[in-house]
Design a protein around this motif. Structure first.
Motif, PDB file in Angstrom:
ATOM      1  N   VAL A   1       0.843  -1.204   0.000  1.00  8.08           N
ATOM      2  CA  VAL A   1       0.000   0.000   0.000  1.00  8.08           C
ATOM      3  C   VAL A   1       0.875   1.248   0.000  1.00  8.08           C
ATOM      4  CG1 VAL A   1      -1.726   1.304   1.323  1.00  8.08           C
ATOM      5  CG2 VAL A   1      -1.907  -1.195   1.147  1.00  8.08           C
ATOM      6  N   TYR A   2       2.056   1.127   0.576  1.00 10.94           N
ATOM      7  CA  TYR A   2       2.957   2.270   0.724  1.00 10.94           C
ATOM      8  C   TYR A   2       4.192   2.145  -0.167  1.00 10.94           C
ATOM      9  CZ  TYR A   2      -0.190   2.867   4.592  1.00 10.94           C
ATOM     10  OH  TYR A   2      -1.333   3.006   5.341  1.00 10.94           O
ATOM     11  N   GLY A   3       4.041   1.414  -1.251  1.00 12.94           N
ATOM     12  CA  GLY A   3       5.085   1.369  -2.262  1.00 12.94           C
ATOM     13  C   GLY A   3       6.234   0.418  -1.995  1.00 12.94           C
ATOM     14  N   ILE A   4       6.076  -0.476  -1.022  1.00 14.44           N
ATOM     15  CA  ILE A   4       7.118  -1.458  -0.722  1.00 14.44           C
ATOM     16  C   ILE A   4       6.732  -2.780  -1.369  1.00 14.44           C
ATOM     17  CG2 ILE A   4       8.297  -2.746   1.097  1.00 14.44           C
ATOM     18  CD1 ILE A   4       7.765  -0.327   2.929  1.00 14.44           C
ATOM     19  N   ASP A   5       7.559  -3.287  -2.247  1.00 16.83           N
ATOM     20  CA  ASP A   5       7.261  -4.518  -2.979  1.00 16.83           C
ATOM     21  C   ASP A   5       7.601  -5.720  -2.101  1.00 16.83           C
ATOM     22  OD1 ASP A   5       7.046  -6.663  -4.710  1.00 16.83           O
ATOM     23  OD2 ASP A   5       7.860  -5.562  -6.427  1.00 16.83           O
ATOM     24  N   MET A   6       6.578  -6.234  -1.410  1.00 17.35           N
ATOM     25  CA  MET A   6       6.782  -7.340  -0.489  1.00 17.35           C
ATOM     26  C   MET A   6       7.240  -8.602  -1.225  1.00 17.35           C
ATOM     27  SD  MET A   6       6.631  -8.015   2.753  1.00 17.35           S
ATOM     28  CE  MET A   6       6.196  -9.193   4.025  1.00 17.35           C
ATOM     29  N   ILE A   7       6.687  -8.846  -2.381  1.00 14.00           N
ATOM     30  CA  ILE A   7       7.062 -10.042  -3.133  1.00 14.00           C
ATOM     31  C   ILE A   7       8.538  -9.978  -3.518  1.00 14.00           C
ATOM     32  CG2 ILE A   7       6.548 -11.468  -5.139  1.00 14.00           C
ATOM     33  CD1 ILE A   7       4.343 -11.308  -2.942  1.00 14.00           C
ATOM     34  N   ALA A   8       8.994  -8.791  -3.914  1.00 12.79           N
ATOM     35  CA  ALA A   8      10.407  -8.626  -4.257  1.00 12.79           C
ATOM     36  C   ALA A   8      11.289  -8.867  -3.036  1.00 12.79           C
ATOM     37  CB  ALA A   8      10.660  -7.238  -4.822  1.00 12.79           C
ATOM     38  N   LEU A   9      10.854  -8.411  -1.870  1.00 12.30           N
ATOM     39  CA  LEU A   9      11.624  -8.637  -0.645  1.00 12.30           C
ATOM     40  C   LEU A   9      11.705 -10.125  -0.319  1.00 12.30           C
ATOM     41  CD1 LEU A   9      10.416  -5.788   1.756  1.00 12.30           C
ATOM     42  CD2 LEU A   9      12.541  -5.906   0.431  1.00 12.30           C
ATOM     43  N   LEU A  10      10.600 -10.831  -0.500  1.00  9.51           N
ATOM     44  CA  LEU A  10      10.594 -12.269  -0.235  1.00  9.51           C
ATOM     45  C   LEU A  10      11.495 -13.004  -1.229  1.00  9.51           C
ATOM     46  CD1 LEU A  10       6.808 -12.711   0.565  1.00  9.51           C
ATOM     47  CD2 LEU A  10       8.704 -12.840   2.190  1.00  9.51           C
ATOM     48  N   GLN A  11      11.479 -12.553  -2.474  1.00 12.62           N
ATOM     49  CA  GLN A  11      12.381 -13.127  -3.471  1.00 12.62           C
ATOM     50  C   GLN A  11      13.832 -12.878  -3.066  1.00 12.62           C
ATOM     51  OE1 GLN A  11      11.935 -14.866  -6.258  1.00 12.62           O
ATOM     52  NE2 GLN A  11       9.785 -14.635  -6.840  1.00 12.62           N
ATOM     53  N   LYS A  12      14.116 -11.658  -2.656  1.00 10.15           N
ATOM     54  CA  LYS A  12      15.483 -11.280  -2.288  1.00 10.15           C
ATOM     55  C   LYS A  12      16.026 -12.157  -1.161  1.00 10.15           C
ATOM     56  CE  LYS A  12      18.052  -7.356  -0.311  1.00 10.15           C
ATOM     57  NZ  LYS A  12      17.948  -5.926   0.104  1.00 10.15           N
ATOM     58  N   HIS A  13      15.174 -12.433  -0.179  1.00 16.02           N
ATOM     59  CA  HIS A  13      15.617 -13.197   0.990  1.00 16.02           C
ATOM     60  C   HIS A  13      15.255 -14.675   0.895  1.00 16.02           C
ATOM     61  CE1 HIS A  13      16.968  -9.597   3.021  1.00 16.02           C
ATOM     62  NE2 HIS A  13      15.820  -9.011   2.724  1.00 16.02           N
ATOM     63  N   HIS A  14      14.683 -15.064  -0.232  1.00 14.28           N
ATOM     64  CA  HIS A  14      14.352 -16.463  -0.525  1.00 14.28           C
ATOM     65  C   HIS A  14      13.454 -17.061   0.565  1.00 14.28           C
ATOM     66  CE1 HIS A  14      14.754 -19.938  -3.000  1.00 14.28           C
ATOM     67  NE2 HIS A  14      15.240 -20.698  -2.022  1.00 14.28           N
ATOM     68  N   LEU A  15      12.370 -16.309   0.863  1.00 13.26           N
ATOM     69  CA  LEU A  15      11.414 -16.732   1.877  1.00 13.26           C
ATOM     70  C   LEU A  15      10.025 -16.874   1.272  1.00 13.26           C
ATOM     71  CD1 LEU A  15      12.442 -14.327   4.788  1.00 13.26           C
ATOM     72  CD2 LEU A  15      13.115 -16.724   4.515  1.00 13.26           C
ATOM     73  N   GLN A  16       9.257 -17.780   1.836  1.00 11.86           N
ATOM     74  CA  GLN A  16       7.873 -17.993   1.409  1.00 11.86           C
ATOM     75  C   GLN A  16       6.973 -17.936   2.638  1.00 11.86           C
ATOM     76  OE1 GLN A  16       5.910 -21.983   0.470  1.00 11.86           O
ATOM     77  NE2 GLN A  16       6.420 -21.266  -1.586  1.00 11.86           N
ATOM     78  N   LEU A  17       6.054 -16.964   2.663  1.00  9.51           N
ATOM     79  CA  LEU A  17       5.133 -16.832   3.790  1.00  9.51           C
ATOM     80  C   LEU A  17       3.894 -17.684   3.576  1.00  9.51           C
ATOM     81  CD1 LEU A  17       5.116 -12.989   4.545  1.00  9.51           C
ATOM     82  CD2 LEU A  17       6.655 -14.746   5.436  1.00  9.51           C
ATOM     83  N   LEU A  18       3.520 -18.449   4.597  1.00  8.36           N
ATOM     84  CA  LEU A  18       2.240 -19.147   4.633  1.00  8.36           C
ATOM     85  C   LEU A  18       1.362 -18.377   5.609  1.00  8.36           C
ATOM     86  CD1 LEU A  18       4.463 -21.384   3.879  1.00  8.36           C
ATOM     87  CD2 LEU A  18       2.705 -23.024   4.522  1.00  8.36           C
ATOM     88  N   SER A  19       0.511 -17.536   5.064  1.00 10.34           N
ATOM     89  CA  SER A  19      -0.281 -16.597   5.862  1.00 10.34           C
ATOM     90  C   SER A  19      -1.704 -17.133   6.027  1.00 10.34           C
ATOM     91  CB  SER A  19      -0.303 -15.229   5.173  1.00 10.34           C
ATOM     92  OG  SER A  19      -1.016 -14.298   5.933  1.00 10.34           O
ATOM     93  N   ILE A  20      -2.114 -17.355   7.283  1.00  7.04           N
ATOM     94  CA  ILE A  20      -3.342 -18.091   7.582  1.00  7.04           C
ATOM     95  C   ILE A  20      -4.462 -17.161   8.051  1.00  7.04           C
ATOM     96  CG2 ILE A  20      -4.319 -19.984   8.920  1.00  7.04           C
ATOM     97  CD1 ILE A  20      -1.462 -20.961   9.431  1.00  7.04           C
ATOM     98  N   ASP A  21      -5.669 -17.383   7.520  1.00 10.21           N
ATOM     99  CA  ASP A  21      -6.873 -16.778   8.091  1.00 10.21           C
ATOM    100  C   ASP A  21      -7.207 -17.508   9.383  1.00 10.21           C
ATOM    101  OD1 ASP A  21      -7.667 -14.792   6.265  1.00 10.21           O
ATOM    102  OD2 ASP A  21      -8.765 -16.207   5.016  1.00 10.21           O
ATOM    103  N   ARG A  22      -7.250 -16.805  10.515  1.00  7.24           N
ATOM    104  CA  ARG A  22      -7.640 -17.483  11.746  1.00  7.24           C
ATOM    105  C   ARG A  22      -9.139 -17.789  11.747  1.00  7.24           C
ATOM    106  NH1 ARG A  22      -3.585 -14.228  13.986  1.00  7.24           N
ATOM    107  NH2 ARG A  22      -5.009 -12.677  14.869  1.00  7.24           N
ATOM    108  N   PRO A  23      -9.578 -18.719  12.605  1.00  7.80           N
ATOM    109  CA  PRO A  23     -10.978 -19.171  12.593  1.00  7.80           C
ATOM    110  C   PRO A  23     -11.988 -18.031  12.688  1.00  7.80           C
ATOM    111  CG  PRO A  23      -9.662 -20.626  13.937  1.00  7.80           C
ATOM    112  CD  PRO A  23      -8.753 -19.482  13.554  1.00  7.80           C
ATOM    113  N   GLY A  24     -12.929 -18.046  11.751  1.00 12.59           N
ATOM    114  CA  GLY A  24     -13.989 -17.045  11.732  1.00 12.59           C
ATOM    115  C   GLY A  24     -13.628 -15.784  11.004  1.00 12.59           C
ATOM    116  N   MET A  25     -12.425 -15.710  10.433  1.00 16.72           N
ATOM    117  CA  MET A  25     -12.001 -14.547   9.662  1.00 16.72           C
ATOM    118  C   MET A  25     -11.611 -14.992   8.255  1.00 16.72           C
ATOM    119  SD  MET A  25     -10.012 -12.146  12.464  1.00 16.72           S
ATOM    120  CE  MET A  25      -9.462 -13.401  13.608  1.00 16.72           C
ATOM    121  N   GLY A  26     -11.832 -14.111   7.281  1.00 23.20           N
ATOM    122  CA  GLY A  26     -11.558 -14.480   5.898  1.00 23.20           C
ATOM    123  C   GLY A  26     -12.390 -15.680   5.495  1.00 23.20           C
TER     124      GLY A  26
END
Length: 295
Positions: free
Chosen positions: A45-70
């Motif tokens: 939202v503020y111009g920071i390319d999160m995907i590029a950062l994850l590529q740079k550091h070779h990380l993969q986020l598994l981001s979970i919707d907690r119960p009752g959300m999403g």
């Protein structure tokens, strides 16, 4: 970005997004409250390319919707420790034997819970301004600022809060609240005063959390008063914690609890940073330290 879900042993759905390269080193991501699996998009939202950062550091986020959300199914009797079971089931499903956990804000107790219950799965915990002790801890609630009314409402008048959140989740944001009403420090207000940015933030957090209603979000908010079901002193993995001196959402009792009760820790106190600003400005620093821990 890939969205997927698994069916848990009790039949509930657990939804999650994958951010980062397909061969990146896995990292569990637990969002704030109320929020969703989309939260890692917040820096964009503020111009920071999160995907590029994850590529740079070779990380993969598994981001979970907690119960009752999403898209995740509500767990009527859910606790911090039961969510640890849910997340561990996801790791088993993905054939991940071990990975660190990263969280922001309300994701704190959940990150600590899985570290406590599954030390063989979680080698380290990375927290950005997260809750570490219950809101019922003596003296803590009284020191909180305006956000304490949100949590108090969840505990005392949940149906009223559900109605308010359902309304706000559907409302288009055309103007920002003045800073004195928002109750945020100047450093955070800079990120929230533009209605366009605020609408994008809301779509990632509140709106997605309340996609099918706000019951899950309100139940979770009330749960922060409860005993966590474990002791911080029993967490043997290293815990890395970032906190800003201007944070009025998470007061300094939370990082102090890490210092006092968890034997292996590193606290990064950032002068002049708030609850939102520290996430936006230091996310790369956090990812870099996660990558270093996996080297």
């Amino acid at each position: 970005m890939i969205q997927d879900s698994i069916q848990l042993p009790d039949g509930r759905a657990l939804d999650y997004n994958i951010f980062g390269p397909s061969d990146g080193r896995p990292v569990l991501y637990f969002h704030g409250t109320p929020s969703s699996r989309l939260e890692p998009l917040l820096p964009s939202v503020y111009g920071i390319d999160m995907i590029a950062l994850l590529q740079k550091h070779h990380l993969q986020l598994l981001s979970i919707d907690r119960p009752g959300m999403g898209f995740s199914t509500l767990h009527p009797e859910g606790t911090f420790l039961s969510f640890a079971d849910d997340a561990a089931e996801l790791l088993r499903h993905k054939n991940i034997r071990q990975c660190p956990v990263l969280c922001w804000s309300g994701g704190g107790p959940y990150a600590l819970a899985i570290a406590h219950k599954y030390p063989e799965l979680i080698p380290a915990v990375f927290m950005i301004a997260g809750f570490t002790i219950p809101l019922s801890t003596p003296g803590l609630f009284e020191e909180m600022k305006r956000n304490k009314y949100y949590f108090a409402s969840a505990s005392n008048t949940p149906l009223i809060l559900e109605g308010i959140l359902n309304y706000l989740a559907k409302k288009e944001i055309t103007r920002s609240f003045p800073q004195w009403i928002a109750g945020t420090p100047e450093v955070d207000y800079e990120y929230l005063k533009d209605p366009k940015h605020l609408m994008q933030v809301a779509s990632i957090t509140l709106q997605e959390a309340c996609r099918y209603g706000s019951t899950g979000a309100v139940k979770e908010a009330a749960g922060y008063f409860n005993d966590y079901g474990f002791s911080l002193t029993g967490i043997t993995q290293p815990v890395f914690y970032w906190w800003g001196s201007e944070d009025v959402e998470i007061i300094n009792q939370h990082p102090h609890a890490i210092e006092q009760q968890i034997p292996h820790h590193a606290i990064y106190y950032k002068e002049g940073e708030g609850h939102v600003s520290i996430y936006i400005r230091y996310i790369e620093d956090v990812l870099e330290k996660i990558a270093d821990s996996l080297s």
